[in-house]
Design a protein around this motif. Structure first.
Motif, short mmCIF file in Angstrom:
data_model
loop_
_atom_site.label_atom_id
_atom_site.label_comp_id
_atom_site.label_asym_id
_atom_site.label_seq_id
_atom_site.Cartn_x
_atom_site.Cartn_y
_atom_site.Cartn_z
N ALA A 189 0.84 -1.20 0.00
CA ALA A 189 0.00 0.00 0.00
C ALA A 189 0.88 1.25 0.00
O ALA A 189 0.56 2.25 -0.66
CB ALA A 189 -0.93 0.00 1.21
N THR A 190 1.99 1.20 0.72
CA THR A 190 2.92 2.33 0.75
C THR A 190 3.54 2.57 -0.62
O THR A 190 3.63 3.71 -1.09
CB THR A 190 4.04 2.06 1.78
OG1 THR A 190 3.44 1.82 3.06
CG2 THR A 190 4.98 3.25 1.89
N VAL A 212 -5.36 2.49 2.44
CA VAL A 212 -4.98 3.90 2.46
C VAL A 212 -6.25 4.72 2.60
O VAL A 212 -7.15 4.60 1.77
CB VAL A 212 -4.21 4.30 1.19
CG1 VAL A 212 -3.97 5.81 1.13
CG2 VAL A 212 -2.87 3.56 1.13
N MET A 213 -6.35 5.48 3.68
CA MET A 213 -7.51 6.34 3.89
C MET A 213 -7.01 7.77 4.05
O MET A 213 -6.13 8.02 4.89
CB MET A 213 -8.27 5.94 5.15
CG MET A 213 -8.95 4.57 5.05
SD MET A 213 -10.45 4.57 4.04
CE MET A 213 -11.66 5.09 5.27
N ASP A 214 -7.55 8.67 3.23
CA ASP A 214 -7.15 10.07 3.34
C ASP A 214 -5.63 10.20 3.25
O ASP A 214 -5.01 10.90 4.06
CB ASP A 214 -7.63 10.65 4.68
CG ASP A 214 -8.64 11.76 4.44
OD1 ASP A 214 -8.47 12.49 3.46
OD2 ASP A 214 -9.57 11.87 5.23
N ASP A 215 -5.06 9.51 2.29
CA ASP A 215 -3.62 9.55 2.00
C ASP A 215 -2.75 8.88 3.06
O ASP A 215 -1.53 8.91 2.94
CB ASP A 215 -3.13 11.00 1.85
CG ASP A 215 -3.61 11.61 0.55
OD1 ASP A 215 -3.98 10.84 -0.35
OD2 ASP A 215 -3.62 12.84 0.45
N THR A 216 -3.35 8.32 4.08
CA THR A 216 -2.57 7.70 5.15
C THR A 216 -2.63 6.17 5.03
O THR A 216 -3.71 5.61 4.89
CB THR A 216 -3.13 8.11 6.52
OG1 THR A 216 -3.11 9.54 6.60
CG2 THR A 216 -2.32 7.52 7.66
N VAL A 217 -1.48 5.53 5.07
CA VAL A 217 -1.43 4.07 5.08
C VAL A 217 -1.78 3.61 6.49
O VAL A 217 -1.08 3.92 7.45
CB VAL A 217 -0.02 3.56 4.68
CG1 VAL A 217 0.01 2.04 4.73
CG2 VAL A 217 0.37 4.06 3.30
N LEU A 218 -2.88 2.89 6.63
CA LEU A 218 -3.28 2.39 7.95
C LEU A 218 -2.45 1.17 8.31
O LEU A 218 -2.06 0.39 7.45
CB LEU A 218 -4.76 2.04 7.96
CG LEU A 218 -5.74 3.15 7.58
CD1 LEU A 218 -7.18 2.67 7.75
CD2 LEU A 218 -5.51 4.40 8.43
N HIS A 243 -6.36 10.23 -1.56
CA HIS A 243 -6.49 8.80 -1.79
C HIS A 243 -7.27 8.07 -0.71
O HIS A 243 -7.02 8.27 0.48
CB HIS A 243 -5.09 8.16 -1.88
CG HIS A 243 -4.34 8.61 -3.09
ND1 HIS A 243 -4.67 8.21 -4.36
CD2 HIS A 243 -3.29 9.44 -3.23
CE1 HIS A 243 -3.84 8.76 -5.23
NE2 HIS A 243 -3.00 9.52 -4.57
N HIS A 244 -8.21 7.26 -1.15
CA HIS A 244 -8.86 6.26 -0.30
C HIS A 244 -8.88 4.98 -1.12
O HIS A 244 -9.68 4.89 -2.06
CB HIS A 244 -10.31 6.64 0.01
CG HIS A 244 -10.49 7.96 0.68
ND1 HIS A 244 -10.52 9.15 0.02
CD2 HIS A 244 -10.66 8.26 1.99
CE1 HIS A 244 -10.71 10.14 0.87
NE2 HIS A 244 -10.79 9.64 2.07
N PHE A 245 -8.02 4.06 -0.80
CA PHE A 245 -8.10 2.81 -1.56
C PHE A 245 -7.73 1.60 -0.72
O PHE A 245 -7.07 1.72 0.33
CB PHE A 245 -7.26 2.87 -2.85
CG PHE A 245 -5.76 2.97 -2.67
CD1 PHE A 245 -5.00 1.82 -2.47
CD2 PHE A 245 -5.12 4.19 -2.74
CE1 PHE A 245 -3.62 1.90 -2.35
CE2 PHE A 245 -3.74 4.29 -2.61
CZ PHE A 245 -2.99 3.14 -2.41
N VAL A 246 -8.22 0.46 -1.17
CA VAL A 246 -7.79 -0.82 -0.62
C VAL A 246 -6.82 -1.43 -1.63
O VAL A 246 -7.12 -1.47 -2.82
CB VAL A 246 -8.99 -1.76 -0.41
CG1 VAL A 246 -8.53 -3.19 -0.17
CG2 VAL A 246 -9.83 -1.29 0.77
#
Lengths: 407, 407
Positions: free
Chosen positions: B199-200, B227-233, B211-214
């Motif tokens: 994801a990174t 990745v939610m709101d450009d942040t890698v969870l 970005h919001h993606f799986v």
């Protein structure tokens, strides 16, 4: 690095940053700590604190001796009653209202049945009347009320403040709830999804630790709010949390409520009512679109289960088994260490659910994390209303609130 | 407001903030823009840019005329070759290596079969040899290499750099991969989960949008980065993304791979191989623990499907149907507007999957968001290795990196 240009409703950006740091330290914080918290200079902190004292936003009180020598430091804390917000939670069966202060304390609280017919106009009128009643009772200083936050079932257009086509609210397609309430009350109004508001309310109540949790919302609808690393997630269209279609009980009968065997078909009160009707435990006649009727029959099922009716208890246990499978999907996917359960029906099933859920969920977990905590909301039934009000506070008082347009 | 105290590997905190802003503007950025981006004063920006120029971390080049009058602004951009990082992706079947610069450009690339026996020691030796070969070929300036990032299957203890008990790596329980590689290579080493690294890597490659993606990772294991709101969870224990047990095909046969009808039992290459064996399409004999053997038979199935073998194509289509149901669960839950597919097996099935997935997923979406984008990784097969290297860059060069301890 992002800085907001339009966020400084109480003054400049630095003032917003500083006030936010103060309100997030309910026990009080010294100017020296504020310097290290915010990165602002000692001079800037001193000037802004003076201004906030003058405006009555903060008070001084208490001193801490931090070193053997040196003078004790004076603590600054928020004056809770400096600002207020109203929160309303629109559930198909129940309207919940709270008036909270900057510290999150509830000053007024009310519940009303949601008007069932003919449509949203009645609901807007009821909300207007109840909010006016609450504000009259509270007798706030002029300018102290920041606005009205509304938690509503999704899907919705948060930026427009519009309900799109909530499956639980027939006849509510494309209702401009924010505009209508703005007109009816004259207040600034913000509309957000019920699960997001609930997660926000829970996050506020939980204090300081590093939070990763799923808030599982149980009402006339079913949804999940998500807090990861202390941040309430919203989703690309602000509609996070649609979990009702997750398959949890393959081979289950078709109840006409969501896909057969889905989380919705297993855990919604209308599903339990239909099953109870089919088993002859309660009279037929209440349709699953009659939210108030379902709510009453559901209450009866729960009361009988707790009074010793094994067949009613079995209905709740079946719901628990389905819910456990759904929670496992979410916990495994997101690696949260906590599940919080709440929403309008939670208190009626909580004691049995908390008894059986841990043993049902744990064997389904695959991640390496420590033991999962499963608990009821620390806020209680008004968590979504509390969260809606907290979102209003954040909108006006935080340097980096979620993007939520207000009228 | 959180400020890092131990993050300033290249100087003070402000310097890290500024360098990060520069490297996130690949087209270059002016000092004036840096002031407004970072909130630092013009004087501080000017001083730090001067220092970064002297140290060879950034270069000047290009001017933009931003106003009708006034002198054109000189742009500052990162000198890509100022720093490097190596990334390694440990998949049970394949090891992938990249050497990237600060701008994310790949300077060296290699793939090797993962040694299958007797255990992790061989793998550490292969990684050491290959990394040394890459570095010798690249001939970097002293001090230019920041470290080695490793993407590995979960579950793992990211803080300790230890593989816990990866189901895809028999005999790898509690392997101290970071410590072993640190000792073997002498480099700073960081270990992270494959899906988080992927994801990174994808996030880096996608540039500027919100970005919001799986990221759905398909290899010898199956997982999801978010990745939610450009942040890698990352998750509470850094083990986000365990999606293999999600039920997608109720009533499916038991293949001995994950729960029957689960995403793992539907989409993993070993599941397709077992099904092909049972249907007599390929010879029996390759066990599902033989990752290299499975990988080869899986390649054969894919090649026959594309050559017109309807029964092999049907196996891929069944996997697509299961994957579609799993993607719908994730998209509905998190309200992402994009799904990115990648990982070691992706290129072998991508053309058929991208052909059939959209029509399978779309009817299962319940949220209000716009059309869902389903696409293959923009990076390709080395996305997890690229991401592991990017995590090393972030660790040293970002003011607020994820918490990852390095030896």
């Amino acid at each position: 690095m992002a800085r907001g240009s339009n966020l400084s409703r109480l003054g400049d950006f630095n003032q917003t940053v500083l006030f936010d740091a103060i309100r997030r330290a309910p026990a009080g914080i010294s100017r020296v700590e504020l310097v290290s918290e915010t990165g602002l200079t000692a001079q800037t902190v001193s000037n802004i604190v003076r201004r906030l004292l003058d405006e009555g936003m903060v008070v001084e009180g208490g001193r801490v001796q931090t070193a053997v020598r040196g003078k004790p430091r004076t603590l600054v804390r928020v004056r809770p009653t400096a600002r207020y917000a109203v929160g309303v939670h629109v559930d198909p069966a129940t309207l919940t209202f709270v008036l909270i202060d900057v510290a999150g304390q509830v000053h007024q609280y009310a519940r009303r049945r949601t008007p069932q017919a003919p449509g949203p106009d009645d609901v807007v009128a009821v909300i207007r009347d109840e909010v006016q009643r609450l504000l009259a009772a509270a007798d706030l200083a002029p300018g102290a009320l920041l606005g009205l936050g509304v938690a509503a079932p999704g899907p919705l257009d948060v930026l427009e403040g519009t309900l799109l086509n909530p499956p639980q609210l027939a006849g509510w397609a494309h209702v401009r709830l924010r505009a209508d309430l703005r007109e009816a009350t004259g207040l600034h109004v913000l509309v957000d999804k019920d699960v997001t508001a609930a997660a926000t309310g829970e996050r506020w109540a939980q204090g300081g630790a590093r939070h990763h949790f799923v808030f599982c919302y149980l009402g006339a609808g079913l949804g999940a709010g998500v807090v990861m690393d202390d941040t309430v997630l919203r989703g690309a269209s602000n509609n996070i949390g649609e979990i009702g279609n997750i398959l949890v009980a393959p081979g289950a009968e078709d109840l006409g409520i969501g896909p057969p065997g889905s989380l919705a078909a297993t855990c919604l009160p209308q599903a339990l009512v239909v099953r109870a009707q089919r088993l002859g435990l309660v009279p037929a006649g209440v349709g699953s679109e009659d939210f108030v009727g379902v709510d009453e029959v559901f209450t009866e099922i729960c009361e009988r289960a707790y009074a010793g009716d094994a067949r009613c208890l079995e209905l709740i246990d079946d719901a628990a088994a389905g819910l456990a499978a759904g929670l496992a999907v979410m916990v495994n996917f997101l690696d949260v260490d906590r599940v919080v359960l709440g929403g309008p029906i939670w208190s009626r099933i909580s004691s049995r659910m908390l008894e059986v859920l841990p043993a049902l969920v744990q064997p389904q977990l695959v991640a390496a994390s420590g033991p999962l905590v499963i608990e009821g909301s620390a806020v209680g039934e008004h968590v979504a209303a509390q969260g809606a009000a907290a979102l209003v506070l954040d909108h006006f008082l935080s340097p980096r609130p979620a993007v939520l347009v207000m009228d």
